[in-house]
Scaffold this motif. Structure first.
Motif, PDB file in Angstrom:
ATOM      1  N   GLU A  54      -7.683  10.362   3.431  1.00 20.56           N
ATOM      2  CA  GLU A  54      -7.393   9.258   4.403  1.00 20.56           C
ATOM      3  C   GLU A  54      -6.256   8.347   3.332  1.00 20.56           C
ATOM      4  OE1 GLU A  54      -7.278   7.733   8.235  1.00 20.56           O
ATOM      5  OE2 GLU A  54      -8.413   9.736   7.311  1.00 20.56           O
ATOM      6  N   ILE A  58      -1.089   7.672   3.420  1.00 18.49           N
ATOM      7  CA  ILE A  58      -0.419   6.593   3.501  1.00 18.49           C
ATOM      8  C   ILE A  58       0.564   6.890   2.094  1.00 18.49           C
ATOM      9  CG2 ILE A  58      -0.535   4.260   3.151  1.00 18.49           C
ATOM     10  CD1 ILE A  58      -2.865   4.265   4.709  1.00 18.49           C
ATOM     11  N   ASP A  67      -2.544  -0.671   1.375  1.00 17.17           N
ATOM     12  CA  ASP A  67      -3.069  -0.231   2.813  1.00 17.17           C
ATOM     13  C   ASP A  67      -3.734   1.173   2.348  1.00 17.17           C
ATOM     14  OD1 ASP A  67      -1.650  -2.010   4.220  1.00 17.17           O
ATOM     15  OD2 ASP A  67       0.203  -1.036   3.988  1.00 17.17           O
ATOM     16  N   GLU A  70      -7.683   0.467   1.552  1.00 14.49           N
ATOM     17  CA  GLU A  70      -8.421  -0.090   2.521  1.00 14.49           C
ATOM     18  C   GLU A  70      -8.744   1.001   3.617  1.00 14.49           C
ATOM     19  OE1 GLU A  70      -8.303  -3.098   6.400  1.00 14.49           O
ATOM     20  OE2 GLU A  70      -6.421  -2.671   5.213  1.00 14.49           O
ATOM     21  N   GLN A  71      -7.762   1.771   3.992  1.00 15.76           N
ATOM     22  CA  GLN A  71      -8.140   3.007   4.981  1.00 15.76           C
ATOM     23  C   GLN A  71      -9.125   3.824   4.310  1.00 15.76           C
ATOM     24  OE1 GLN A  71      -7.338   2.844   8.305  1.00 15.76           O
ATOM     25  NE2 GLN A  71      -6.524   0.767   7.533  1.00 15.76           N
ATOM     26  N   ARG A  74     -12.513   2.745   4.262  1.00 17.50           N
ATOM     27  CA  ARG A  74     -13.031   2.611   5.618  1.00 17.50           C
ATOM     28  C   ARG A  74     -13.732   3.733   6.292  1.00 17.50           C
ATOM     29  NH1 ARG A  74     -11.309  -1.574   9.560  1.00 17.50           N
ATOM     30  NH2 ARG A  74     -11.225   0.362  11.096  1.00 17.50           N
ATOM     31  N   HIS A 121     -17.091  -2.653   8.960  1.00 15.87           N
ATOM     32  CA  HIS A 121     -16.187  -2.509   7.861  1.00 15.87           C
ATOM     33  C   HIS A 121     -15.714  -3.857   6.902  1.00 15.87           C
ATOM     34  CE1 HIS A 121     -14.611   1.386   9.149  1.00 15.87           C
ATOM     35  NE2 HIS A 121     -14.738   0.855  10.210  1.00 15.87           N
ATOM     36  N   SER A 124     -12.300  -4.568   5.179  1.00 19.51           N
ATOM     37  CA  SER A 124     -11.139  -5.242   6.271  1.00 19.51           C
ATOM     38  C   SER A 124     -11.344  -6.656   6.291  1.00 19.51           C
ATOM     39  CB  SER A 124     -11.153  -4.408   7.501  1.00 19.51           C
ATOM     40  OG  SER A 124     -10.720  -3.062   7.594  1.00 19.51           O
TER      41      SER A 124
END
Length: 332
Positions: A54, A58, A67, A70-71, A74, A121, A124
């Protein structure tokens, strides 16, 4: 006298010329050796493989490390099959699932939440704390209130399998965490993006059947996670109390600042924990701590107390699970 002065001046200029040539040559040489392995992402444990995929979506497109991490985490937070992170995480001894998380970017911006309930989450929410408040950490009811104000929805995080395990545990209520099982309790992720910037994220539901209100290292900047964009990044997993005691992830980064490789820095930090544990008259039987580290050149390393710790690495060569080196060779 004139000829002597001329000779000394000539020698001085020659020496200066050699020195400048040497410095220039060294700079060229060092520049060649310092070619960065970027982008790259590391994460703890085998669930890090999916999380890395994931994050790589990015990073491979030139996106920001913040980013990506974080993703990446998650994905693990939302997976009910991962019983030590987020939704489906094992509860505390009162049957409540409470979550801890922190995040840190390349500019030393930080955000953290601890003892957060009913939000899938927390990473986030931690980022929202970083970007939308003057604070760096919110806990308990205050963290929940803030999360709801930011549009996060409340939901029950205690899944049927985790509840069933907890009720079985209640029959004896013995708090005896098993190395690499109940201590297998965190996903930490650190990344270096194509622009050469570092960021990190760390999230967990904490140790199974902990005392209500217990907070480990995962939401504490410097303990569970630390990023210095000039040097490198590190994150920890395992027995949080021991990581806090040594401010472990910050220690790893500072050891890299002193010139140690990521691998050597992780080894030295684990040795510090072992030393402190033995000074307190404790054994290592039920204590597991592991670190992963990444420097600005994209070099990486990992080390733990007990065998059985692994971590995932994704770079241009692909995504792979790597067995972490350990001080003790059992349990793995």
């Amino acid at each position: 006298m004139h000829s002597r002065r001329f000779f000394i001046k000539k020698i001085g200029l020659s020496t200066l010329s050699v020195g400048l040539f040497t410095t220039a040559s060294q700079a060229f040489s060092f520049g060649t050796k310092a070619k960065s392995n970027k982008p790259i992402v590391l994460s703890t444990w085998d669930f890090g493989l999916k999380a890395n995929e994931e994050a790589w979506k990015i990073l491979s497109q030139g996106g920001r490390a913040l980013d990506a991490v974080e993703q990446g985490v998650r994905l693990t937070e939302a997976d009910p099959e991962e019983r030590s992170v987020g939704y489906g995480g094992r509860p505390d001894r009162d049957g409540k699932v409470t979550l801890d998380a922190c995040i840190m970017d390349e500019n030393a911006n930080i955000g953290s939440v601890a003892a957060l309930k009913n939000i899938k989450h927390p990473i986030s929410v931690a980022r929202a704390v970083m970007e939308k408040t003057p604070h760096v950490m919110l806990v308990g009811e205050g963290a929940l209130q803030f999360a709801k104000s930011q549009g996060f929805l409340e939901e029950n995080l205690l899944t049927e399998p985790s509840e069933k395990e907890w009720k079985e545990w209640l029959k004896t209520a013995k708090y005896e965490p098993v190395v690499n099982i109940e201590n297998h309790d965190t996903i930490g992720m650190i990344a270096l993006d194509a622009k050469g910037n570092l960021s990190g994220a760390c999230t967990t539901s904490g140790m199974a059947y902990k005392m209500h209100g217990r907070v480990g290292d995962s939401p504490i900047i410097g303990a569970g996670l630390y990023v210095d964009n000039e040097i490198g990044a590190a994150t920890a997993t395992g027995h949080g109390e021991e990581v806090i005691r040594t401010v472990g992830s910050h220690l790893v980064v500072e050891l890299m600042r002193q010139g140690n490789s990521p691998q050597k820095a992780c080894e030295e930090a684990v040795q510090r924990i072992i030393k402190f544990t033995q000074k307190r008259g404790k054994t290592l039987d039920n204590i597991q701590v592991g670190f992963i580290a990444l420097n600005k050149q994209g070099e990486y390393g990992a080390y733990c107390i007990h065998g059985g710790f692994n971590y995932a690495k994704y770079d241009a060569k692909g995504n792979e699970l790597i067995k972490g080196k350990s001080y003790l060779k059992n349990n793995g």
